[in-house]
Design a protein around this motif. Structure first.
Motif, PDB file in Angstrom:
ATOM      1  N   ARG A  41       0.847  -1.192   0.000  1.00  0.00           N
ATOM      2  CA  ARG A  41       0.000   0.000   0.000  1.00  0.00           C
ATOM      3  C   ARG A  41       0.883   1.243   0.000  1.00  0.00           C
ATOM      4  NH1 ARG A  41      -4.959  -1.699   4.174  1.00  0.00           N
ATOM      5  NH2 ARG A  41      -6.050  -3.018   2.648  1.00  0.00           N
ATOM      6  N   TYR A  42       0.428   2.266  -0.697  1.00  0.00           N
ATOM      7  CA  TYR A  42       1.230   3.487  -0.813  1.00  0.00           C
ATOM      8  C   TYR A  42       0.344   4.720  -0.762  1.00  0.00           C
ATOM      9  CZ  TYR A  42      -0.205   3.082  -5.739  1.00  0.00           C
ATOM     10  OH  TYR A  42      -0.945   2.956  -6.899  1.00  0.00           O
ATOM     11  N   THR A  43       0.981   5.842  -0.457  1.00  0.00           N
ATOM     12  CA  THR A  43       0.278   7.125  -0.438  1.00  0.00           C
ATOM     13  C   THR A  43       0.341   7.720  -1.837  1.00  0.00           C
ATOM     14  OG1 THR A  43       2.328   8.180   0.274  1.00  0.00           O
ATOM     15  CG2 THR A  43       0.749   7.594   1.995  1.00  0.00           C
ATOM     16  N   ALA A  44      -0.766   7.738  -2.539  1.00  0.00           N
ATOM     17  CA  ALA A  44      -0.803   8.278  -3.896  1.00  0.00           C
ATOM     18  C   ALA A  44      -0.975   9.796  -3.850  1.00  0.00           C
ATOM     19  CB  ALA A  44      -1.944   7.656  -4.683  1.00  0.00           C
ATOM     20  N   LEU A  45      -0.531  10.449  -4.917  1.00  0.00           N
ATOM     21  CA  LEU A  45      -0.751  11.890  -5.035  1.00  0.00           C
ATOM     22  C   LEU A  45      -2.185  12.178  -5.452  1.00  0.00           C
ATOM     23  CD1 LEU A  45       2.565  12.954  -6.806  1.00  0.00           C
ATOM     24  CD2 LEU A  45       2.043  12.886  -4.361  1.00  0.00           C
ATOM     25  N   ALA A  46      -2.783  11.229  -6.163  1.00  0.00           N
ATOM     26  CA  ALA A  46      -4.163  11.365  -6.621  1.00  0.00           C
ATOM     27  C   ALA A  46      -4.622  10.000  -7.100  1.00  0.00           C
ATOM     28  CB  ALA A  46      -4.269  12.381  -7.756  1.00  0.00           C
ATOM     29  N   HIS A  47      -5.926   9.813  -7.159  1.00  0.00           N
ATOM     30  CA  HIS A  47      -6.480   8.568  -7.697  1.00  0.00           C
ATOM     31  C   HIS A  47      -7.872   8.865  -8.247  1.00  0.00           C
ATOM     32  CE1 HIS A  47      -7.799   4.381  -8.074  1.00  0.00           C
ATOM     33  NE2 HIS A  47      -6.510   4.075  -8.049  1.00  0.00           N
ATOM     34  N   PRO A  48      -8.229   8.305  -9.411  1.00  0.00           N
ATOM     35  CA  PRO A  48      -9.529   8.639 -10.021  1.00  0.00           C
ATOM     36  C   PRO A  48     -10.732   8.180  -9.206  1.00  0.00           C
ATOM     37  CG  PRO A  48      -8.447   6.839 -11.210  1.00  0.00           C
ATOM     38  CD  PRO A  48      -7.444   7.399 -10.260  1.00  0.00           C
ATOM     39  N   ASP A  49     -10.555   7.202  -8.316  1.00  0.00           N
ATOM     40  CA  ASP A  49     -11.680   6.687  -7.545  1.00  0.00           C
ATOM     41  C   ASP A  49     -11.804   7.319  -6.159  1.00  0.00           C
ATOM     42  OD1 ASP A  49     -12.161   4.959  -9.673  1.00  0.00           O
ATOM     43  OD2 ASP A  49     -10.928   3.359  -8.813  1.00  0.00           O
ATOM     44  N   ALA A  50     -10.950   8.289  -5.873  1.00  0.00           N
ATOM     45  CA  ALA A  50     -10.907   8.839  -4.514  1.00  0.00           C
ATOM     46  C   ALA A  50     -12.181   9.570  -4.116  1.00  0.00           C
ATOM     47  CB  ALA A  50      -9.706   9.764  -4.375  1.00  0.00           C
ATOM     48  N   TRP A  51     -12.887  10.119  -5.092  1.00  0.00           N
ATOM     49  CA  TRP A  51     -14.027  10.963  -4.755  1.00  0.00           C
ATOM     50  C   TRP A  51     -15.342  10.330  -5.173  1.00  0.00           C
ATOM     51  CZ3 TRP A  51     -12.312  14.249  -1.451  1.00  0.00           C
ATOM     52  CH2 TRP A  51     -10.971  14.655  -1.535  1.00  0.00           C
ATOM     53  N   GLY A  52     -15.421   9.014  -5.058  1.00  0.00           N
ATOM     54  CA  GLY A  52     -16.660   8.307  -5.379  1.00  0.00           C
ATOM     55  C   GLY A  52     -17.619   8.320  -4.208  1.00  0.00           C
ATOM     56  N   THR A  53     -18.474   7.331  -4.160  1.00  0.00           N
ATOM     57  CA  THR A  53     -19.460   7.206  -3.091  1.00  0.00           C
ATOM     58  C   THR A  53     -18.774   7.101  -1.730  1.00  0.00           C
ATOM     59  OG1 THR A  53     -20.923   6.030  -4.610  1.00  0.00           O
ATOM     60  CG2 THR A  53     -21.416   5.841  -2.259  1.00  0.00           C
ATOM     61  N   GLY A  54     -19.245   7.858  -0.790  1.00  0.00           N
ATOM     62  CA  GLY A  54     -18.699   7.788   0.558  1.00  0.00           C
ATOM     63  C   GLY A  54     -17.555   8.741   0.815  1.00  0.00           C
ATOM     64  N   SER A  55     -17.194   9.566  -0.175  1.00  0.00           N
ATOM     65  CA  SER A  55     -16.109  10.514   0.046  1.00  0.00           C
ATOM     66  C   SER A  55     -16.579  11.614   1.002  1.00  0.00           C
ATOM     67  CB  SER A  55     -15.649  11.131  -1.274  1.00  0.00           C
ATOM     68  OG  SER A  55     -16.698  11.839  -1.902  1.00  0.00           O
ATOM     69  N   PRO A  56     -15.654  12.243   1.727  1.00  0.00           N
ATOM     70  CA  PRO A  56     -16.040  13.257   2.715  1.00  0.00           C
ATOM     71  C   PRO A  56     -16.668  14.486   2.067  1.00  0.00           C
ATOM     72  CG  PRO A  56     -13.672  13.266   2.373  1.00  0.00           C
ATOM     73  CD  PRO A  56     -14.205  12.074   1.641  1.00  0.00           C
ATOM     74  N   GLY A  57     -17.377  15.242   2.864  1.00  0.00           N
ATOM     75  CA  GLY A  57     -18.043  16.419   2.328  1.00  0.00           C
ATOM     76  C   GLY A  57     -17.125  17.591   2.085  1.00  0.00           C
ATOM     77  N   THR A  58     -15.922  17.543   2.631  1.00  0.00           N
ATOM     78  CA  THR A  58     -14.967  18.626   2.433  1.00  0.00           C
ATOM     79  C   THR A  58     -13.639  18.040   1.941  1.00  0.00           C
ATOM     80  OG1 THR A  58     -14.156  18.533   4.715  1.00  0.00           O
ATOM     81  CG2 THR A  58     -16.005  20.019   4.267  1.00  0.00           C
ATOM     82  N   GLY A  59     -12.734  18.936   1.519  1.00  0.00           N
ATOM     83  CA  GLY A  59     -11.418  18.484   1.085  1.00  0.00           C
ATOM     84  C   GLY A  59     -11.324  18.105  -0.370  1.00  0.00           C
ATOM     85  N   GLY A  60     -12.453  18.072  -1.061  1.00  0.00           N
ATOM     86  CA  GLY A  60     -12.499  17.699  -2.468  1.00  0.00           C
ATOM     87  C   GLY A  60     -13.893  17.233  -2.824  1.00  0.00           C
TER      88      GLY A  60
ATOM     89  N   ALA B 131     -16.471  14.886  -5.974  1.00  0.00           N
ATOM     90  CA  ALA B 131     -16.615  14.127  -7.218  1.00  0.00           C
ATOM     91  C   ALA B 131     -16.814  15.070  -8.403  1.00  0.00           C
ATOM     92  CB  ALA B 131     -17.789  13.162  -7.098  1.00  0.00           C
ATOM     93  N   ALA B 132     -17.445  16.222  -8.153  1.00  0.00           N
ATOM     94  CA  ALA B 132     -17.705  17.182  -9.235  1.00  0.00           C
ATOM     95  C   ALA B 132     -16.403  17.717  -9.814  1.00  0.00           C
ATOM     96  CB  ALA B 132     -18.579  18.324  -8.729  1.00  0.00           C
ATOM     97  N   ASP B 133     -15.413  17.967  -8.952  1.00  0.00           N
ATOM     98  CA  ASP B 133     -14.122  18.484  -9.433  1.00  0.00           C
ATOM     99  C   ASP B 133     -13.409  17.444 -10.292  1.00  0.00           C
ATOM    100  OD1 ASP B 133     -14.562  20.847  -8.018  1.00  0.00           O
ATOM    101  OD2 ASP B 133     -13.648  20.033  -6.194  1.00  0.00           O
ATOM    102  N   MET B 134     -13.509  16.181  -9.900  1.00  0.00           N
ATOM    103  CA  MET B 134     -12.915  15.112 -10.707  1.00  0.00           C
ATOM    104  C   MET B 134     -13.688  14.944 -12.003  1.00  0.00           C
ATOM    105  SD  MET B 134     -10.457  12.940 -10.872  1.00  0.00           S
ATOM    106  CE  MET B 134     -10.178  11.942 -12.339  1.00  0.00           C
ATOM    107  N   ALA B 135     -15.000  15.124 -11.954  1.00  0.00           N
ATOM    108  CA  ALA B 135     -15.823  14.974 -13.156  1.00  0.00           C
ATOM    109  C   ALA B 135     -15.478  16.030 -14.207  1.00  0.00           C
ATOM    110  CB  ALA B 135     -17.305  15.065 -12.788  1.00  0.00           C
ATOM    111  N   THR B 136     -15.077  17.213 -13.771  1.00  0.00           N
ATOM    112  CA  THR B 136     -14.655  18.253 -14.721  1.00  0.00           C
ATOM    113  C   THR B 136     -13.476  17.766 -15.552  1.00  0.00           C
ATOM    114  OG1 THR B 136     -15.416  20.018 -13.244  1.00  0.00           O
ATOM    115  CG2 THR B 136     -13.812  20.617 -14.944  1.00  0.00           C
ATOM    116  N   LEU B 137     -12.526  17.118 -14.890  1.00  0.00           N
ATOM    117  CA  LEU B 137     -11.360  16.590 -15.602  1.00  0.00           C
ATOM    118  C   LEU B 137     -11.748  15.438 -16.524  1.00  0.00           C
ATOM    119  CD1 LEU B 137      -8.376  16.288 -16.249  1.00  0.00           C
ATOM    120  CD2 LEU B 137      -8.096  15.026 -14.101  1.00  0.00           C
ATOM    121  N   THR B 138     -12.583  14.534 -16.068  1.00  0.00           N
ATOM    122  CA  THR B 138     -12.971  13.406 -16.921  1.00  0.00           C
ATOM    123  C   THR B 138     -13.758  13.892 -18.135  1.00  0.00           C
ATOM    124  OG1 THR B 138     -14.915  12.995 -15.516  1.00  0.00           O
ATOM    125  CG2 THR B 138     -12.929  11.719 -15.063  1.00  0.00           C
TER     126      THR B 138
END
Length: 516
Positions: A369-388, A390-397
């Motif tokens: 296991r490693y600490t990633a700088l980013a991951h495409p699945d990080a902001w899916g279901t169950g992600s916290p309400g702050t700190g980032g 899914a909408a911000d990731m969706a803009t990139l996709t």
């Protein structure tokens, strides 16, 4: 000479005619040869040129410098993105743009490094296109150039000199983004760039000593980063894994580089009082090379098996080539019945597509296991309400979807799992934010000195909503409580997102204001 016959008579009668003709011929031949020598020197000198702004230094085959045209540095996998950047640059009107240089080791030949470079360049381009087309006419527009210090950044001085010369005139360089790995040469490059007043936005640099604010000092004035420091990554990892000193062993790179040294220090602090002596290994100076460390790792795996049965965690402070060798060695360890988890920093992301990795090792009671700088699945279901979000990731996709064809793309083969495209996209967005916030009222272009002054204000409502998470900078240009995805390598290939961890142990508040 006969009486009454002068020199003219002898010349007319041909007595000196042949010698003189030969003399003149020799003179002409000498002149021609001299011209050929000079011409050869000129040709040889010109042969060192690779493209506008890029040339081979004496004694090297690397094309280094600042490429201002569609030059792919001999790597076909970069061609589509490079050509997309060239098309976007070509449509910009003279006087309307400022320049941002994307600094990466474009002449690297290591497969994992090339994949990283390809993805970072794609992310930077997508942010450029977004800034120029989806910003409601904000100015200035952004031109990208490619700055190459060499595969190991050996020629950083040559590159920096060129970049410094581009701050004026029609180029109007206003920032350098990217940087690449946290190495000693890159530290020197960033030190000199910021000394010259050129703002730098680091995408994937994580070393604590390649950051401002350490000991209250700012050795790199004008440096901002979008990735957490190794210390913050280690803190996030500890909050996730509940690392215990009595159950962990540290394996580290000796003498190390800025990334591995600061990761080692951070890991050592987590397991202070461990009953086990940390185990060193010494890789080649160019850590992308194999060297003989595989032999060392085979020996270290024996020591791993010698630990008490309560030991189940190995903290690894090293680069990805050595990490891959270590994992392969652990796959053949003697104590196959014991479960171990290897925890490491963001270099683990390089192994998501690594063909030399023995993935069967991951089926032998071994997790990595490693600490990633980013991951495409990080902001899916169950992600916290702050700190980032899914909408911000969706803009990139959405941008990626547009880049599958003209006019945005094509940009080559896209991969998001390693996080490099995502983090480079966010770094370029931060650079654009700083440039545009620095534009004086009534003007369209900021002063160079004003761009780096914007970083302390990137927080609260002025934060950058990155695809990797919120970018809220402290007074030293470091991201505060940045989201750290914990990712696990899969035996069947690729990686699996596990969950988001936080340096502060919890997400930032909605205001995202660093404490005093």
């Amino acid at each position: 000479m006969a009486a009454g016959r002068g020199v003219g008579t002898w010349l007319r009668e041909g007595v000196w005619e042949i010698p003189l003709r030969r003399y003149l011929a020799l003179l002409v031949t000498a002149a021609v040869l001299a011209g050929l020598v000079v011409g050869a020197r000129v040709v040889l000198h010109d042969d060192r040129s690779c493209a506008p702004g890029v040339a081979r230094p004496e004694g090297s085959d690397e094309c280094v410098g600042v490429a201002t045209t569609a030059f792919d540095f001999g790597h076909p996998q970069l061609r589509d993105t490079v050509q997309a950047i060239a098309r976007e640059n070509a449509r910009l009107k003279p006087g309307s743009y400022v320049t941002v240089a994307v600094m990466l080791p474009y002449t690297s030949t290591a497969t994992a490094n090339l994949a990283d470079i390809e993805h970072e360049l794609q992310g930077a381009y997508l942010a450029q296109y977004q800034a120029n087309h989806d910003s409601n006419g904000q100015s200035p527009v952004i031109r990208l150039v490619l700055a190459n210090p060499g595969a190991t950044s050996q020629y950083w001085q040559r590159m920096v000199t060129q970049l410094a010369g581009m701050t004026g005139g029609t180029d109007r360089l206003r920032a350098v983004a990217g940087v690449g790995q946290s190495t000693d040469n890159n530290k020197k490059a960033v030190k000199e760039l910021t000394r010259l007043g050129i703002p730098v936005v680091g995408s994937s640099i994580t070393a604590d000593d390649l950051a401002n604010g350490q000991g209250g000092k700012d050795p790199y004035p004008g440096l901002a980063r979008v990735s957490p420091t190794n210390t913050d990554e280690a803190r996030a990892l500890a909050s996730f894994a509940k690392v215990s000193a009595g159950r962990a062993l540290l394996v580290y790179d000796k003498p190390g580089d800025p990334y591995t040294r600061t990761l080692q220090t951070s890991f050592a602090a987590l397991i202070k009082g461990s009953p086990y002596e940390p185990q060193p290994f010494t890789p080649p100076a160019d850590r992308s090379q194999e060297g003989t460390t595989a032999n060392t790792f085979r020996q270290i795996t024996n020591l791993v098996c010698d630990t008490s049965r309560t030991t189940d965690t190995i903290l690894f402070a090293g680069r990805h080539t050595q990490l891959r060798q270590f994992i392969n060695a652990l796959g053949g360890r003697g104590c196959q019945d014991r479960k171990f988890t290897v925890l490491t920093g963001d270099e683990g992301s390089y192994l998501t597509g690594e063909k030399k990795l023995d993935r069967s090792a991951l089926g032998h009671n071994l997790s990595v296991r490693y600490t990633a700088l980013a991951h495409p699945d990080a902001w899916g279901t169950g992600s916290p309400g702050t700190g980032g979000s899914a909408a911000d990731m969706a803009t990139l996709t959405g941008l990626l979807k547009s880049a599958e064809k003209a006019p945005v793309g094509p940009i080559g083969t896209v991969a998001l799992e390693d996080g490099q495209l995502i983090i480079a996209y966010d770094a370029m967005r931060l650079a654009v934010h700083g440039i545009r916030e620095a534009v004086p009222e009534g003007k369209s272009v900021p002063a160079l000195a004003d761009v780096g002054l914007q970083w302390p204000q990137v927080k609260g409502s002025l934060r950058v909503d990155g695809a990797s998470g919120w970018i809220c900078l402290d007074a030293h240009g470091n991201p505060y409580d940045k989201a750290v995805p914990i990712v696990e390598l899969r035996a069947e290939g690729g990686s699996r997102f596990v969950r988001i961890a936080w340096p502060e142990g919890k997400p930032p508040s909605g205001e995202c204001l660093p404490p005093s």
